[in-house]
Design a protein around this motif. Structure first.
Motif, PDB file in Angstrom:
ATOM      1  N   THR A 103       0.821  -1.219   0.000  1.00 56.71           N
ATOM      2  CA  THR A 103       0.000   0.000   0.000  1.00 56.71           C
ATOM      3  C   THR A 103       0.856   1.272   0.000  1.00 56.71           C
ATOM      4  O   THR A 103       0.603   2.192  -0.781  1.00 56.71           O
ATOM      5  CB  THR A 103      -0.951   0.026   1.208  1.00 56.71           C
ATOM      6  N   PHE A 104       1.881   1.314   0.851  1.00 55.90           N
ATOM      7  CA  PHE A 104       2.681   2.533   0.910  1.00 55.90           C
ATOM      8  C   PHE A 104       3.605   2.688  -0.295  1.00 55.90           C
ATOM      9  O   PHE A 104       4.113   3.784  -0.536  1.00 55.90           O
ATOM     10  CB  PHE A 104       3.485   2.571   2.211  1.00 55.90           C
ATOM     11  N   SER A 105       3.783   1.626  -1.064  1.00 58.10           N
ATOM     12  CA  SER A 105       4.527   1.743  -2.321  1.00 58.10           C
ATOM     13  C   SER A 105       3.729   2.512  -3.364  1.00 58.10           C
ATOM     14  O   SER A 105       4.276   2.879  -4.412  1.00 58.10           O
ATOM     15  CB  SER A 105       4.881   0.356  -2.864  1.00 58.10           C
ATOM     16  N   ILE A 106       2.455   2.751  -3.079  1.00 59.56           N
ATOM     17  CA  ILE A 106       1.628   3.539  -4.001  1.00 59.56           C
ATOM     18  C   ILE A 106       2.192   4.954  -4.149  1.00 59.56           C
ATOM     19  O   ILE A 106       2.156   5.532  -5.242  1.00 59.56           O
ATOM     20  CB  ILE A 106       0.172   3.585  -3.502  1.00 59.56           C
ATOM     21  N   PHE A 107       2.742   5.517  -3.064  1.00 60.69           N
ATOM     22  CA  PHE A 107       3.287   6.877  -3.137  1.00 60.69           C
ATOM     23  C   PHE A 107       4.436   6.970  -4.147  1.00 60.69           C
ATOM     24  O   PHE A 107       4.360   7.784  -5.087  1.00 60.69           O
ATOM     25  CB  PHE A 107       3.729   7.349  -1.755  1.00 60.69           C
ATOM     26  N   PRO A 108       5.503   6.177  -4.007  1.00 63.43           N
ATOM     27  CA  PRO A 108       6.572   6.265  -5.020  1.00 63.43           C
ATOM     28  C   PRO A 108       6.107   5.832  -6.404  1.00 63.43           C
ATOM     29  O   PRO A 108       6.591   6.352  -7.419  1.00 63.43           O
ATOM     30  CB  PRO A 108       7.662   5.330  -4.474  1.00 63.43           C
ATOM     31  N   LEU A 109       5.157   4.889  -6.465  1.00 58.73           N
ATOM     32  CA  LEU A 109       4.687   4.418  -7.770  1.00 58.73           C
ATOM     33  C   LEU A 109       3.978   5.527  -8.534  1.00 58.73           C
ATOM     34  O   LEU A 109       4.234   5.734  -9.731  1.00 58.73           O
ATOM     35  CB  LEU A 109       3.756   3.226  -7.581  1.00 58.73           C
ATOM     36  N   LEU A 110       3.095   6.276  -7.866  1.00 59.03           N
ATOM     37  CA  LEU A 110       2.360   7.335  -8.556  1.00 59.03           C
ATOM     38  C   LEU A 110       3.283   8.454  -9.024  1.00 59.03           C
ATOM     39  O   LEU A 110       3.117   8.988 -10.120  1.00 59.03           O
ATOM     40  CB  LEU A 110       1.275   7.908  -7.641  1.00 59.03           C
ATOM     41  N   PHE A 111       4.269   8.805  -8.206  1.00 59.45           N
ATOM     42  CA  PHE A 111       5.206   9.841  -8.638  1.00 59.45           C
ATOM     43  C   PHE A 111       6.098   9.342  -9.773  1.00 59.45           C
ATOM     44  O   PHE A 111       6.469  10.114 -10.661  1.00 59.45           O
ATOM     45  CB  PHE A 111       6.045  10.322  -7.457  1.00 59.45           C
ATOM     46  N   ALA A 112       6.441   8.063  -9.756  1.00 60.03           N
ATOM     47  CA  ALA A 112       7.215   7.505 -10.861  1.00 60.03           C
ATOM     48  C   ALA A 112       6.400   7.528 -12.157  1.00 60.03           C
ATOM     49  O   ALA A 112       6.922   7.866 -13.225  1.00 60.03           O
ATOM     50  CB  ALA A 112       7.640   6.077 -10.528  1.00 60.03           C
ATOM     51  N   ALA A 177       7.289  19.555  -0.492  1.00 59.42           N
ATOM     52  CA  ALA A 177       8.343  20.476  -0.925  1.00 59.42           C
ATOM     53  C   ALA A 177       9.375  19.752  -1.782  1.00 59.42           C
ATOM     54  O   ALA A 177       9.832  20.288  -2.807  1.00 59.42           O
ATOM     55  CB  ALA A 177       9.011  21.114   0.295  1.00 59.42           C
ATOM     56  N   ILE A 178       9.739  18.531  -1.380  1.00 59.11           N
ATOM     57  CA  ILE A 178      10.708  17.753  -2.156  1.00 59.11           C
ATOM     58  C   ILE A 178      10.149  17.437  -3.536  1.00 59.11           C
ATOM     59  O   ILE A 178      10.837  17.599  -4.561  1.00 59.11           O
ATOM     60  CB  ILE A 178      11.071  16.448  -1.420  1.00 59.11           C
ATOM     61  N   GLN A 179       8.891  17.008  -3.590  1.00 60.51           N
ATOM     62  CA  GLN A 179       8.295  16.660  -4.875  1.00 60.51           C
ATOM     63  C   GLN A 179       8.117  17.897  -5.751  1.00 60.51           C
ATOM     64  O   GLN A 179       8.259  17.818  -6.983  1.00 60.51           O
ATOM     65  CB  GLN A 179       6.947  15.960  -4.660  1.00 60.51           C
ATOM     66  N   THR A 180       7.847  19.033  -5.130  1.00 56.75           N
ATOM     67  CA  THR A 180       7.737  20.281  -5.896  1.00 56.75           C
ATOM     68  C   THR A 180       9.078  20.635  -6.522  1.00 56.75           C
ATOM     69  O   THR A 180       9.160  20.965  -7.722  1.00 56.75           O
ATOM     70  CB  THR A 180       7.254  21.426  -4.979  1.00 56.75           C
ATOM     71  N   ARG A 181      10.127  20.576  -5.731  1.00 51.12           N
ATOM     72  CA  ARG A 181      11.464  20.866  -6.256  1.00 51.12           C
ATOM     73  C   ARG A 181      11.860  19.864  -7.327  1.00 51.12           C
ATOM     74  O   ARG A 181      12.493  20.217  -8.327  1.00 51.12           O
ATOM     75  CB  ARG A 181      12.474  20.844  -5.103  1.00 51.12           C
ATOM     76  N   TRP A 182      11.482  18.611  -7.131  1.00 49.25           N
ATOM     77  CA  TRP A 182      11.803  17.569  -8.105  1.00 49.25           C
ATOM     78  C   TRP A 182      11.109  17.839  -9.442  1.00 49.25           C
ATOM     79  O   TRP A 182      11.722  17.729 -10.502  1.00 49.25           O
ATOM     80  CB  TRP A 182      11.374  16.216  -7.536  1.00 49.25           C
ATOM     81  N   LEU A 183       9.833  18.233  -9.404  1.00 46.48           N
ATOM     82  CA  LEU A 183       9.094  18.536 -10.625  1.00 46.48           C
ATOM     83  C   LEU A 183       9.641  19.792 -11.301  1.00 46.48           C
ATOM     84  O   LEU A 183       9.691  19.870 -12.534  1.00 46.48           O
ATOM     85  CB  LEU A 183       7.610  18.711 -10.314  1.00 46.48           C
ATOM     86  N   MET A 184      10.044  20.767 -10.500  1.00 46.81           N
ATOM     87  CA  MET A 184      10.633  21.983 -11.068  1.00 46.81           C
ATOM     88  C   MET A 184      11.954  21.683 -11.758  1.00 46.81           C
ATOM     89  O   MET A 184      12.232  22.191 -12.852  1.00 46.81           O
ATOM     90  CB  MET A 184      10.845  23.015  -9.961  1.00 46.81           C
ATOM     91  N   ARG A 193       2.782  25.491 -10.368  1.00 47.46           N
ATOM     92  CA  ARG A 193       2.304  24.296 -11.072  1.00 47.46           C
ATOM     93  C   ARG A 193       2.898  23.034 -10.462  1.00 47.46           C
ATOM     94  O   ARG A 193       2.212  22.017 -10.286  1.00 47.46           O
ATOM     95  CB  ARG A 193       2.665  24.386 -12.549  1.00 47.46           C
ATOM     96  N   ALA A 194       4.184  23.098 -10.133  1.00 49.97           N
ATOM     97  CA  ALA A 194       4.840  21.937  -9.523  1.00 49.97           C
ATOM     98  C   ALA A 194       4.219  21.614  -8.162  1.00 49.97           C
ATOM     99  O   ALA A 194       4.008  20.442  -7.835  1.00 49.97           O
ATOM    100  CB  ALA A 194       6.336  22.205  -9.375  1.00 49.97           C
ATOM    101  N   ALA A 195       3.917  22.650  -7.369  1.00 58.93           N
ATOM    102  CA  ALA A 195       3.333  22.436  -6.048  1.00 58.93           C
ATOM    103  C   ALA A 195       1.933  21.825  -6.156  1.00 58.93           C
ATOM    104  O   ALA A 195       1.591  20.890  -5.416  1.00 58.93           O
ATOM    105  CB  ALA A 195       3.269  23.754  -5.283  1.00 58.93           C
ATOM    106  N   LEU A 196       1.113  22.329  -7.075  1.00 61.52           N
ATOM    107  CA  LEU A 196      -0.231  21.780  -7.260  1.00 61.52           C
ATOM    108  C   LEU A 196      -0.183  20.330  -7.721  1.00 61.52           C
ATOM    109  O   LEU A 196      -0.953  19.483  -7.250  1.00 61.52           O
ATOM    110  CB  LEU A 196      -1.008  22.626  -8.272  1.00 61.52           C
ATOM    111  N   MET A 197       0.743  20.032  -8.629  1.00 62.36           N
ATOM    112  CA  MET A 197       0.861  18.661  -9.128  1.00 62.36           C
ATOM    113  C   MET A 197       1.365  17.724  -8.022  1.00 62.36           C
ATOM    114  O   MET A 197       0.887  16.584  -7.898  1.00 62.36           O
ATOM    115  CB  MET A 197       1.803  18.617 -10.331  1.00 62.36           C
ATOM    116  N   ALA A 198       2.303  18.190  -7.215  1.00 63.42           N
ATOM    117  CA  ALA A 198       2.822  17.370  -6.119  1.00 63.42           C
ATOM    118  C   ALA A 198       1.726  17.081  -5.100  1.00 63.42           C
ATOM    119  O   ALA A 198       1.530  15.929  -4.690  1.00 63.42           O
ATOM    120  CB  ALA A 198       3.999  18.081  -5.451  1.00 63.42           C
TER     121      ALA A 198
END
Length: 225
Positions: A103-112, A177-184, A193-198
């Protein structure tokens, strides 16, 4: 000859377990202190030959799995009563750990998956692996804090729910914040846009985790009837 092979296997297993004790906290610290660098490291290491991969850190999926095991140990100590109320299926701790890992692998899977979609990359097992591995490193600290917050919120004292809420907000802010920076960095998105998507991806992942937990709980309860 078979006995010597067995001894060699035991020797390698023991050494591997000992290195986990050393490299797990180091990997955890790197994931918290330098998350983007650690994510880039996870992808870069997959280009090495298999024997040389992650020589100075834990493999990302192993890191996430051990983190869930650590969270489980915390639950045994501070919220053992909540485990007693779980369906019989989860009475076996192996089932509970496997369920949490899935279940918690869903987080990295969706971002991947988000990374592949934004990059226009075709989804295959090979293209998904680098993105998923990199996300496992930053998912570890977030999942641990998330799990601890849920445990503390269920304790009887009035103080613990407040502390749990603060821990959850802190972990969510860090992860977003990490995911926002990663998308940017990866896609050149503006910060809004990165923050909303994250945040959107985190919310969808959270809802999926709740859905999987609810469905699994219903199925487990029905099997007891």
């Amino acid at each position: 000859m078979d006995f010597m092979r067995l001894l060699k296997s035991v020797e390698e297993l023991l050494y591997e377990l000992v290195t986990w004790i050393l490299f797990y906290p180091l990997t955890f610290w790197r994931s918290v202190r330098h998350p983007l660098k650690t994510m880039a490291y996870a992808e870069k290491e997959l280009d090495d030959v298999q024997q040389e991969q992650y020589s100075d850190a834990l493999s990302p999926p192993i890191f996430l799995l051990i983190t869930l095991f650590v969270a489980h140990l915390f639950e045994l100590q501070i919220a053992s009563s909540s485990l007693a109320s779980l369906p019989a299926f989860f009475a076996d701790e192996r089932n509970l750990l496997l369920f949490r890992a899935m279940t918690f692998s869903i987080f990295p899977l969706l971002f991947a998956l988000t990374r592949l979609r934004l990059g226009g990359v075709r989804l295959t097992r090979k293209t998904l692996k680098p993105a998923f591995y990199s996300q496992c490193y930053v998912a570890g600290p977030f999942v641990l804090a998330f799990d601890l917050a849920v445990m503390l919120a269920n304790l009887g004292s009035e103080f613990w729910p407040i502390f749990a809420a603060a821990l959850f907000v802190l972990a969510l802010t860090w992860y977003a914040a990490i995911q926002t920076r990663w998308l940017m960095t990866a896609n050149g998105f503006p910060v809004w846009r990165a923050a909303l998507m994250a945040l959107g991806t985190i919310i969808v992942a959270y809802l999926l985790v709740l859905s999987v937990a609810a469905i699994t709980g219903i199925v487990a309860l029905r099997s007891q009837i």
